[in-house]
Enzyme design. Structure first.
Site, PDB file in Angstrom:
ATOM      1  N   ASP A   1       0.513   0.443  -7.724  1.00 27.06           N
ATOM      2  CA  ASP A   1      -0.589  -0.476  -7.369  1.00 27.06           C
ATOM      3  C   ASP A   1      -0.321  -1.911  -7.808  1.00 27.06           C
ATOM      4  OD1 ASP A   1      -2.061   1.772  -6.468  1.00 27.06           O
ATOM      5  OD2 ASP A   1      -2.660   2.180  -8.531  1.00 27.06           O
ATOM      6  N   GLU A   2       0.933  -2.298  -7.847  1.00 21.01           N
ATOM      7  CA  GLU A   2       1.268  -3.652  -8.298  1.00 21.01           C
ATOM      8  C   GLU A   2       1.089  -4.683  -7.183  1.00 21.01           C
ATOM      9  OE1 GLU A   2       3.468  -1.141  -8.345  1.00 21.01           O
ATOM     10  OE2 GLU A   2       4.145  -0.767 -10.389  1.00 21.01           O
ATOM     11  N   GLY A   3       1.023  -4.186  -5.930  1.00 15.44           N
ATOM     12  CA  GLY A   3       0.941  -5.111  -4.794  1.00 15.44           C
ATOM     13  C   GLY A   3       2.244  -5.123  -3.996  1.00 15.44           C
TER      14      GLY A   3
ATOM     15  N   GLY B   1      -1.693   4.218  -1.954  1.00 12.68           N
ATOM     16  CA  GLY B   1      -1.981   3.324  -0.830  1.00 12.68           C
ATOM     17  C   GLY B   1      -1.352   1.971  -1.021  1.00 12.68           C
ATOM     18  N   HIS B   2      -0.781   1.411   0.034  1.00 14.21           N
ATOM     19  CA  HIS B   2      -0.282   0.041   0.000  1.00 14.21           C
ATOM     20  C   HIS B   2      -1.257  -0.814   0.793  1.00 14.21           C
ATOM     21  CE1 HIS B   2       4.190   1.259  -0.755  1.00 14.21           C
ATOM     22  NE2 HIS B   2       3.362   1.633  -1.705  1.00 14.21           N
TER      23      HIS B   2
ATOM     24  N   THR C   1      -8.013   7.136  -3.355  1.00 15.33           N
ATOM     25  CA  THR C   1      -9.055   8.011  -3.890  1.00 15.33           C
ATOM     26  C   THR C   1     -10.355   7.283  -4.216  1.00 15.33           C
ATOM     27  OG1 THR C   1      -8.223   7.557  -6.097  1.00 15.33           O
ATOM     28  CG2 THR C   1      -7.312   9.487  -5.013  1.00 15.33           C
ATOM     29  N   GLY C   2     -10.329   5.947  -4.303  1.00 15.88           N
ATOM     30  CA  GLY C   2     -11.512   5.191  -4.707  1.00 15.88           C
ATOM     31  C   GLY C   2     -11.809   5.311  -6.198  1.00 15.88           C
TER      32      GLY C   2
ATOM     33  N   GLY D   1       2.936  -3.463  -1.203  1.00 16.95           N
ATOM     34  CA  GLY D   1       2.671  -3.559   0.238  1.00 16.95           C
ATOM     35  C   GLY D   1       2.514  -5.007   0.652  1.00 16.95           C
TER      36      GLY D   1
HETATM   37  P1  GDP Z   1       0.735  -1.266  -3.840  1.00  9.56           P
HETATM   38  O1  GDP Z   1       0.507   0.193  -3.750  1.00  9.56           O
HETATM   39  O2  GDP Z   1       1.746  -1.632  -4.870  1.00  9.56           O
HETATM   40  O3  GDP Z   1       1.024  -1.892  -2.520  1.00  9.56           O
HETATM   41  O4  GDP Z   1      -0.626  -1.909  -4.374  1.00  9.56           O
HETATM   42  P2  GDP Z   1      -2.140  -1.607  -3.924  1.00  9.56           P
HETATM   43  O5  GDP Z   1      -2.296  -1.952  -2.523  1.00  9.56           O
HETATM   44  O6  GDP Z   1      -2.566  -0.266  -4.370  1.00  9.56           O
HETATM   45  O7  GDP Z   1      -2.919  -2.602  -4.885  1.00  9.56           O
HETATM   46  C1  GDP Z   1      -2.774  -3.943  -4.838  1.00  9.56           C
HETATM   47  C2  GDP Z   1      -4.145  -4.557  -4.584  1.00  9.56           C
HETATM   48  O8  GDP Z   1      -4.149  -5.881  -5.006  1.00  9.56           O
HETATM   49  C3  GDP Z   1      -4.525  -4.611  -3.117  1.00  9.56           C
HETATM   50  O9  GDP Z   1      -5.918  -4.497  -2.993  1.00  9.56           O
HETATM   51  C4  GDP Z   1      -4.058  -5.998  -2.695  1.00  9.56           C
HETATM   52  O10 GDP Z   1      -4.760  -6.519  -1.575  1.00  9.56           O
HETATM   53  C5  GDP Z   1      -4.376  -6.773  -3.921  1.00  9.56           C
HETATM   54  N1  GDP Z   1      -3.508  -7.904  -4.202  1.00  9.56           N
HETATM   55  C6  GDP Z   1      -2.155  -7.972  -4.087  1.00  9.56           C
HETATM   56  N2  GDP Z   1      -1.712  -9.149  -4.563  1.00  9.56           N
HETATM   57  C7  GDP Z   1      -2.808  -9.830  -4.996  1.00  9.56           C
HETATM   58  C8  GDP Z   1      -2.998 -11.088  -5.644  1.00  9.56           C
HETATM   59  O11 GDP Z   1      -2.071 -11.832  -5.933  1.00  9.56           O
HETATM   60  N3  GDP Z   1      -4.282 -11.413  -5.965  1.00  9.56           N
HETATM   61  C9  GDP Z   1      -5.346 -10.616  -5.700  1.00  9.56           C
HETATM   62  N4  GDP Z   1      -6.558 -11.033  -6.061  1.00  9.56           N
HETATM   63  N5  GDP Z   1      -5.202  -9.421  -5.109  1.00  9.56           N
HETATM   64  C10 GDP Z   1      -3.938  -9.034  -4.775  1.00  9.56           C
END
Ligand code: GDP
Length: 424
Positions: free
Chosen positions: A13-15, A40-41, A302-303, A17
């Protein structure tokens, strides 16, 4: 040719995607090489707001070919409904831009059942599975008791093989868990309603990638979850059941000879973790709730509210090391803008001694975080696009992390949208 892997440095969940969606502009192919639809991405772009579970995040770029490699847990039912959802928002998905490796193994409906049955048996000792069948799936894959996607192209063989596996699996379902057995009628329905729908996308992706490599195409490898969830290097047994590390990308993508020139490790500006297991830097109470709300830290699949804490330098340094990251994308820096003082877990205290070394999983239970505070910047940074425009306190925070983890922070993300990025 320059290939790149985008991987998670922390608990997922680091971002990732969001970074794949941004960086795919320069790539021809995006390959998911491990994991399944259990995370989820999130991608926000001109088509809308998406939580992708199995589809590679390059699916929104017209010219990009997306591949689900042989290392992925392909769940035909979930994949088909995900394709339908994305297509309904105006994105084109055809066998031209989505290819499923014929060597990818399939998640069979009983894998999800077994996940639920085992979590119920474990009761308060459960691991926090997302119940997508990923652990039972990978166990069966390594026992050679699943179906390869390519077997869908051989209908007679498929049914005979499935029948053999079903008889074996029913022994566990009935005798271990007292559950209802599967029948071939049930599996026939699964074949018709789900497998047939994804069959047009199945092909020899290794041959496709080999030719692409020969023609100088640029390939991006997209990982799921992060270093600390890696089956071999993560926090055992609170890991996922596949390798989330860039080193696995050549194997799981279907291009075993691939050379990865660039490994972008995605680090969140603070820590989050879903599920059970030691989480040394965890914050509780109001402080945690405030951060969770600011970062909207609820699982994409999962919310579930995510556990939160300050950035953990010890775990992040270890995550960078196991990924062999060549550069870092630091995400969600904007989320910290509300804080007067920004906590950072700089070291651990273990058995009365301070350490920078990430401990053996069992010892993590006794590790205590050493927290230091940095000045906050208390101003909205989400509109900033240039490094020199970031408040000095934010620059100092980024530079401190960079120095401590020993890897260049090339990207600083200040919002979820594609262009909310500072490139240094
Ligand atoms: P992934 O599984 O690594 O892709 O990450 P997730 O999608 O689970 O979680 C990342 C969340 O952070 C998502 O809701 C993105 O839209 C959000 N997000 C990503 N980068 C940023 C950012 O720089 N700032 C903010 N506020 N949200 C971000």
């Amino acid at each position: 040719m320059s290939n790149c892997a985008i991987v998670g440095i922390n608990w997922g969940d680091e971002g990732k995607g969001r970074m794949v969606d941004l960086l795919t502009e320069e790539y021809d192919i995006v390959v998911r090489f491990q994991g399944g639809g259990n995370a989820g991405h999130t991608v926000i772009n001109e088509f809308g707001n998406f939580a992708l579970h199995l589809l590679p995040s390059g699916i929104f770029r017209k010219e990009v070919v997306n591949i689900l490699g042989n290392g992925v847990a392909v769940d035909p039912e979930n994949l088909y409904s995900e394709i339908q959802g994305v297509v309904s928002q105006g994105v084109s998905i055809t066998p031209e831009n989505l290819k499923i490796s014929d060597r990818a193994s399939l998640v069979i409906p009983w894998h999800r059942d077994l996940d639920g049955l085992e979590e119920a048996r474990l009761a308060d000792k459960k691991f926090g599975s997302t119940k997508q069948g990923i652990a039972p799936f990978y166990s069966d894959k390594y026992q050679k008791k699943t179906i390869l996607a390519g077997e869908l192209l051989y209908p007679d063989h498929l049914r005979a093989h499935l029948k053999d596996i079903m008889e074996w699996k029913n022994l566990t379902l009935q005798n271990v868990y007292g559950a209802e057995p599967y029948t071939m009628e049930m599996l026939e329905q699964w074949i018709q309603e789900s497998c047939e729908k994804i069959k047009p996308f199945v092909c020899n992706t290794t041959a496709f990638l080999r030719d692409a490599k020969k023609n100088g195409k640029k390939i991006m490898f997209e990982a799921q979850l992060g270093s600390l969830r890696d089956l071999d290097y993560g926090i055992h047994p609170y890991t996922t059941s596949s390798n989330t590390t860039a080193a696995y990308a050549p194997v799981g993508s279907g291009l075993p000879g691939a050379k990865i020139d660039k490994i972008v490790g995605v680090v969140k500006a603070y820590s989050t973790c879903v599920g059970e297991g030691p989480f040394v830097c965890e914050m509780f109470g109001d402080e945690a709730e405030e951060l969770r709300k600011a970062g909207f830290e609820y699982g994409a699949k999962t919310g579930r509210p995510r556990r939160v804490g300050p950035i953990d330098i010890v775990a992040t340094r270890y995550g960078v090391e196991v990924q062999a990251a060549t550069e870092i994308a630091l995400t969600k820096l904007d989320v910290l803008s509300y804080m007067d003082k920004i906590p950072v877990c700089t070291r651990y205290e273990l058995n009365g001694e301070l350490t920078d070394e990430f401990p053996f999983p069992v010892a993590l239970n006794d590790a205590k975080p050493v927290i230091e505070y940095f000045d906050g910047w208390k101003t909205d940074i989400s509109g900033i696009r240039k490094w020199e425009d970031l408040p000095e306190a934010a620059q100092k925070y980024v530079e401190y992390i960079e120095k401590e983890i020993g890897c260049y922070i090339k990207y600083v993300s200040v919002g979820p949208e594609r262009d909310s990025i500072i490139i240094r």
